[in-house]
Design an enzyme around this catalytic site. Structure first.
Site, short mmCIF file in Angstrom:
data_model
loop_
_atom_site.label_atom_id
_atom_site.label_comp_id
_atom_site.label_asym_id
_atom_site.label_seq_id
_atom_site.Cartn_x
_atom_site.Cartn_y
_atom_site.Cartn_z
N ASN A 20 0.87 -1.18 0.00
CA ASN A 20 0.00 0.00 0.00
C ASN A 20 0.91 1.23 0.00
OD1 ASN A 20 -1.83 2.01 0.45
ND2 ASN A 20 -2.83 1.03 2.19
N LYS A 80 3.60 0.71 2.86
CA LYS A 80 3.23 -0.28 3.89
C LYS A 80 3.25 -1.65 3.23
CE LYS A 80 -0.72 1.07 6.26
NZ LYS A 80 -2.00 0.94 6.77
N ARG A 101 -2.33 -2.23 -3.58
CA ARG A 101 -3.61 -1.55 -3.35
C ARG A 101 -3.62 -0.33 -4.26
NH1 ARG A 101 -5.33 2.85 0.89
NH2 ARG A 101 -7.54 2.88 0.39
N HIS A 156 -13.09 1.98 -0.33
CA HIS A 156 -13.05 0.89 0.66
C HIS A 156 -13.59 -0.42 0.07
CE1 HIS A 156 -13.42 4.12 4.02
NE2 HIS A 156 -12.15 3.79 3.86
N HIS A 170 -17.90 0.05 7.31
CA HIS A 170 -16.45 0.24 7.51
C HIS A 170 -16.29 1.61 8.17
CE1 HIS A 170 -12.11 -0.07 6.14
NE2 HIS A 170 -12.22 1.19 6.52
N ARG A 190 -13.17 14.18 7.92
CA ARG A 190 -13.99 14.55 6.76
C ARG A 190 -15.44 14.79 7.19
NH1 ARG A 190 -12.04 9.53 3.79
NH2 ARG A 190 -9.88 10.04 3.26
N ASP A 223 -9.88 11.41 16.78
CA ASP A 223 -9.78 10.03 17.23
C ASP A 223 -10.94 9.72 18.16
OD1 ASP A 223 -9.03 7.68 18.78
OD2 ASP A 223 -7.09 7.89 17.79
N GLY A 258 -11.43 0.61 12.51
CA GLY A 258 -11.06 1.02 13.87
C GLY A 258 -12.21 1.22 14.84
N GLY A 297 -15.53 0.51 14.25
CA GLY A 297 -16.46 -0.62 14.17
C GLY A 297 -15.95 -1.85 14.90
N GLU A 298 -14.63 -2.07 14.87
CA GLU A 298 -14.07 -3.26 15.52
C GLU A 298 -13.86 -3.05 17.01
OE1 GLU A 298 -10.48 -4.38 13.37
OE2 GLU A 298 -11.54 -4.12 11.49
N GLU A 307 -7.77 -6.01 4.48
CA GLU A 307 -7.60 -5.64 3.07
C GLU A 307 -6.31 -6.24 2.50
OE1 GLU A 307 -8.48 -1.78 4.75
OE2 GLU A 307 -9.26 -1.17 2.81
P1 AMP Z 1 -8.84 2.98 11.10
O1 AMP Z 1 -8.87 4.16 10.18
O2 AMP Z 1 -9.67 1.84 10.65
O3 AMP Z 1 -7.44 2.58 11.49
O4 AMP Z 1 -9.52 3.49 12.45
C1 AMP Z 1 -8.90 4.44 13.25
C2 AMP Z 1 -9.85 4.97 14.24
O5 AMP Z 1 -10.44 3.91 15.02
C3 AMP Z 1 -9.16 5.83 15.26
O6 AMP Z 1 -9.04 7.13 14.82
C4 AMP Z 1 -10.08 5.74 16.43
O7 AMP Z 1 -11.00 6.79 16.31
C5 AMP Z 1 -10.82 4.43 16.27
N1 AMP Z 1 -10.54 3.48 17.35
C6 AMP Z 1 -9.51 2.61 17.45
N2 AMP Z 1 -9.59 1.91 18.62
C7 AMP Z 1 -10.69 2.37 19.25
C8 AMP Z 1 -11.33 2.07 20.49
N3 AMP Z 1 -10.83 1.15 21.32
N4 AMP Z 1 -12.45 2.75 20.81
C9 AMP Z 1 -12.95 3.68 19.99
N5 AMP Z 1 -12.41 4.01 18.81
C10 AMP Z 1 -11.29 3.37 18.44
#
Ligand code: AMP
Length: 393
Positions: A7, A14, A88, A177, A203, A236, A278, A326, A328-329, A379
């Site tokens: 990526n 990456k 990617r 995505h 996502h 965004r 975040d 991030g 969602g998981e 991904e």
């Molecule tokens: P990603 O772009 O998929 O890497 O997601 C990043 C975002 O996931 C971060 O900016 C956080 O806002 C969120 N995130 C990661 N861990 C947690 C968590 N334990 N609780 C809430 N949000 C999280």
């Protein structure tokens, strides 16, 4: 057989190196600040982590060092073990609906579609050229972020704007995505044991998109001509009235691209909270009753729920909703709040199961009208799988 997933960003690269016999990750890492001061790399393998500051003038430098280190560190014995490189690729325009072997035509098309993704496509080309230089005999595969969404019908992907804009300039919804939504779709297929299902894939990370899927195919998705559209994200705005742009231009004496920059980089969670993009920071502030952060979180939940509701109707009901990326998981409370707002559709989640994070888990109760799952996206693995499939042909 080993496959490497790549990526490439404008100043980063990456990678994940897979042993495809069991789809395990043998090594992964990141080369950062390419072409800038303070360039460095991190390689993780067998529980170890190597970090080094090193001069990286170009992406080719990064690829050369990466391959040398894979051998030096005994991660592989020789470069011949790498049988394919999967890239990617962000934007394949209307042309690419599946992953493809990379040829000169693909590189040319990526350059052609750079207008649509000026930050990403040129960087993707740099990554491809670097590997071509260093591993000229190894087959490479391109996996487009936009490809999965090519099954959308015209009424989904066209905007109600002058038709000429589409014909002349390609103004339409492309969606992004796609590799993640396709991975989630494949997982749903395994879970349900059939292909004929209706799925809403959420996502939601720093960037975020929702995708409506019927019979394994994308019917609609929230991101649009660019990744700025759709749900509210980390920085965004998601969907806004475009008239805001000239209005703010005039008020603040900015040009269009400066205001667009504000919508891309200073909006979303960051914009409304005034403190962070975040979700972890936002939720920590929600706990201490920070009103701006409560507002940001509430707006975020509402924007996701609105898309799920829209796609529920579009699909005529839903068999499964999946959360990934991030937020969602990992965010127990955001998932819970979204699902609580979906109670009118018969969604019920088990609060104990919802506490599980970082693994595939069903969080809906047995009497929920819709299955709700958390599925960690992958991904890189999807890219490696496509690469293996295409080089095997
Ligand atoms: P990603 O772009 O998929 O890497 O997601 C990043 C975002 O996931 C971060 O900016 C956080 O806002 C969120 N995130 C990661 N861990 C947690 C968590 N334990 N609780 C809430 N949000 C999280």
């Amino acid at each position: 057989m080993k496959i490497i997933s790549i990526n490439t960003g404008s100043s980063s690269l990456k990678f994940s190196l897979f042993e495809m016999n069991d789809e395990s990750v043998i090594a992964s890492g990141l080369f950062e600040r390419i072409g800038m001061e303070g360039s460095c790399y991190t390689i993780k393998f067998k529980g170890e982590k190597v970090f080094q500051e090193v001069e990286l003038y170009t992406h080719t430098d990064a690829v050369k060092i990466l391959l040398d280190r894979l051998v030096d560190l005994n991660i592989i014995h020789s470069l011949n073990e790498i049988r394919g490189v999967g890239h990617r690729l962000v934007h394949g325009g209307s042309k690419y609906s599946t992953s493809v072997l990379i040829t000169d035509t693909v590189i040319h098309d990526l350059e052609e579609f750079s207008d649509f993704a000026p930050l990403h496509n040129p960087a993707n080309v740099l990554g491809i050229q670097a590997f071509r230089e260093v591993l000229p005999d190894v087959l490479m595969v391109g996996v487009f972020d936009t490809a999965f969404h090519q099954t959308m019908k015209k009424e989904a992907y066209l905007y109600p704007v002058p038709y000429d804009w589409y014909k002349k300039y390609g103004v339409r919804k492309y969606g992004f995505h796609g590799t993640s939504h396709r991975y989630i779709t494949n997982c749903a297929q395994k879970i349900l044991g059939r292909d004929d299902f209706r799925l809403i894939s959420c996502h939601i990370g720093n960037g975020g998109s929702i995708c409506a899927i019927r019979d394994m195919k994308c019917v609609d998705t929230s991101m649009g001509f660019t990744p700025l559209a759709g749900i509210m994200m980390g920085t965004r705005s998601g969907d806004v009235d475009p008239s805001i742009i000239p209005y703010v231009m005039e008020k603040e004496g900015k040009n269009a691209s400066e205001v667009l920059d504000d919508l891309n980089k200073k909006s979303g969670l960051l914009g409304l909270s005034g403190c962070s993009n975040d979700m972890r920071d936002i939720l920590a502030q929600v706990d201490v009753q920070n009103e701006q952060c409560i507002l940001a979180k509430d707006k975020y939940v509402r924007s996701v729920v609105n898309y799920i509701a829209q796609y529920y109707v579009l699909l005529g009901g839903v068999d499964m909703i999946c959360f990934t990326a991030g937020v969602g998981e990992n965010s127990i409370s955001v998932r819970r709040e979204i699902c609580e707002k979906l109670a009118c559709l018969g969604v019920k989640i088990d609060l104990d199961l919802n506490h599980k994070c970082g693994e595939m888990v069903k969080i809906s109760t047995d009497n929920s009208s819709i299955l709700v799952y958390v599925i960690p996206t992958d991904e890189e693995l999807m890219i490696a799988r496509d690469t293996l499939q295409l080089i095997g042909r």
